[in-house]
Enzyme design. Structure first.
Site, PDB file in Angstrom:
ATOM      1  N   TYR A  48       0.548  -1.348   0.013  1.00  0.00           N
ATOM      2  CA  TYR A  48       0.042   0.065  -0.069  1.00  0.00           C
ATOM      3  C   TYR A  48       0.710   1.367  -0.443  1.00  0.00           C
ATOM      4  O   TYR A  48       2.049   1.063   0.940  1.00  0.00           O
ATOM      5  CB  TYR A  48      -0.180   0.050   1.283  1.00  0.00           C
ATOM      6  CG  TYR A  48      -1.279   1.154   1.447  1.00  0.00           C
ATOM      7  CD1 TYR A  48      -2.591   1.376   1.219  1.00  0.00           C
ATOM      8  CD2 TYR A  48      -1.212   2.537   2.154  1.00  0.00           C
ATOM      9  CE1 TYR A  48      -3.556   3.201   1.679  1.00  0.00           C
ATOM     10  CE2 TYR A  48      -1.742   3.433   2.417  1.00  0.00           C
ATOM     11  CZ  TYR A  48      -3.129   3.932   1.570  1.00  0.00           C
ATOM     12  OH  TYR A  48      -3.799   4.756   1.693  1.00  0.00           O
TER      13      TYR A  48
ATOM     14  N   GLU B 192      -3.040   7.246  -4.316  1.00  0.00           N
ATOM     15  CA  GLU B 192      -2.969   6.093  -3.446  1.00  0.00           C
ATOM     16  C   GLU B 192      -2.931   4.416  -4.313  1.00  0.00           C
ATOM     17  O   GLU B 192      -3.776   5.285  -5.491  1.00  0.00           O
ATOM     18  CB  GLU B 192      -4.873   6.141  -2.279  1.00  0.00           C
ATOM     19  CG  GLU B 192      -4.527   4.823  -1.379  1.00  0.00           C
ATOM     20  CD  GLU B 192      -5.835   5.136  -1.210  1.00  0.00           C
ATOM     21  OE1 GLU B 192      -5.770   4.554   0.615  1.00  0.00           O
ATOM     22  OE2 GLU B 192      -6.919   4.678  -1.760  1.00  0.00           O
TER      23      GLU B 192
END
Ligand code: GDP
Ligand code: MN
Length: 388
Positions: A101, A189
């Site tokens: 992530y 993101e």
């Protein structure tokens, strides 16, 4: 403004990150063609400006053009996360070794960018952050210095990546930060950012949010995006608010709120919930109150859930009597029948209170708490009244 995944990936690629080769398709036949051209296995994904598509069944690894067309058949015309699916991407499937992530976002507490990285990517990052916060590495970046290789290396020092992994993920983070800065985003993101079996770092997903205040400044960038600038998102009423140049957000409660300044408006919403009520909207009018009060009030009243209205003004430089006059004019023009609670403080309050009293025959509340309580109670009483 949220970009679609494929638009986000276009920006990622331009910033030097690796993304899978893919095609955007809008028919079942195109989906099958794309799968055949790219070569299976491919991944098919709905292009909707929301996350958690995997869990919603809107992401699928397919092993033949027929499977791609079955998936497309099922997805087109359906809704995912409340959005109609009109486009899919079909892209080469990555041979995943590990899923990470990575994100850069506006951080309210450090008042600057925050870079986040976790080796536990691919799944629910909120859950990782809650259960194993030590696995989410973060660094607040000084905007004057930016993020360089050393900064990225420091962030990755506590991870279990090997040296090669740290170098390639580090350079992806540096590129991600540059994209965040250059495109005025409030969030970039990548979940998952993957390490493939052959050792490359590839962005398999992209969520890019352009700061709404920068949309005019980034017009050129938005026009360059594949598919053009994303359609404005939000409800019909929110669209009307935008057209009027008003910051209007529809909420699901029944107390309409008119307040000046974002801070006082947020506070009003909080106090409404504090007294057991629930606000129907966020609408900041402030300096525009005098000229825009009528369309603003119309907007608030157009929401069929609204059962009472709270008007909360507080002025320092902005004069509350000027704002109030705008709202009183609007009320005289639109003649709403619902109960209205006023509370007005600061510069011009005596004149403002006199205006409300004389022209509307309503007594403003001295304390904000009392006004909010009255508005909440009026809304709850309206709820229990039998409807004819
Ligand atoms: P989201 O659920 O909306 O965040 O959609 P993603 O694009 O992140 O896809 C969800 C999940 O599908 C990812 O976390 C991956 O595990 C998986 N996935 C996406 N692309 C690929 C791929 O190319 N290969 C494989 N094996 N899995 C993928
Ligand atoms: Mn994702």
């Amino acid at each position: 403004m949220n970009l679609l995944e494929h638009q986000g990936k276009f920006l990622l690629a331009r910033a030097g990150l690796r993304v899978p080769q893919g095609k955007v398709v809008s028919t079942v036949a195109e989906a099958a063609d794309a799968a055949a051209t790219i070569g299976c296995p491919v991944v098919c994904k709905a292009q909707v400006p929301t996350g958690k598509r995997g869990k919603a069944g809107a992401v699928q690894l397919v092993s033949s053009p027929e499977e791609a067309s079955d998936f497309a058949e099922r997805l087109f015309g359906s809704q995912v996360g409340g959005f109609d699916v009109v486009e899919l991407i079909v892209e080469e499937a990555a041979d995943i070794d590990r899923e990470f992530y990575a994100a850069v976002l506006d951080d309210p507490s450090s008042k600057g960018p925050l870079v986040l990285f976790s080796t536990e990517g691919g799944m629910d990052i909120e859950e990782v952050n809650e259960k194993t916060p030590e696995l989410v590495h973060r660094v607040a970046v000084d905007v004057r210095a930016g993020l360089d290789d050393e900064g990225a290396a420091a962030l990755l020092a506590g991870t279990d990546l090997d040296e090669a992994g740290k170098a390639s993920v580090g350079s992806a983070l540096v590129n991600l930060y540059a994209l965040y800065r250059d495109c005025d985003t409030s969030l970039v993101e990548v979940n998952p950012l993957v390490l493939t079996k052959d050792g490359s770092v590839v962005a398999l997903d992209a969520k890019v949010t352009i700061d709404p205040g920068s949309v005019p400044r980034q017009a050129a960038l938005l026009n360059e995006l594949p598919g053009g600038p994303p359609a404005e998102q939000g409800t019909d009423l929110e669209g009307r608010g935008r057209d009027l140049g008003l910051q209007f957000i529809e909420l699901d409660g029944d107390v309409g709120v008119l307040a000046n300044g974002a801070g006082l408006t947020m506070t009003s919403l909080d106090v409404v919930s504090h007294f057991g009520g629930s606000a129907a909207n966020f609408l900041e009018i402030g300096g525009d109150a005098y000229t825009k009060a009528t369309p603003a009030l119309e907007l608030v009243l157009s929401n069929p859930r609204v059962k009472s209205l709270l008007v909360n003004f507080c002025g320092a430089f902005a004069r509350t009597d000027v704002m109030t006059e705008g709202v009183v004019n609007a009320i005289e023009e639109l003649k709403p029948t619902l109960p209205i609670a006023f509370t007005i403080h600061g510069t011009g309050e005596d004149e403002a209170i006199a205006l409300v009293r004389e022209r509307l025959g309503v007594e403003p509340y001295d304390l904000m708490d009392d006004a909010v309580r009255a508005a909440v109670q009026a809304a709850s009483e309206a709820m229990t009244e039998p409807t004819s």
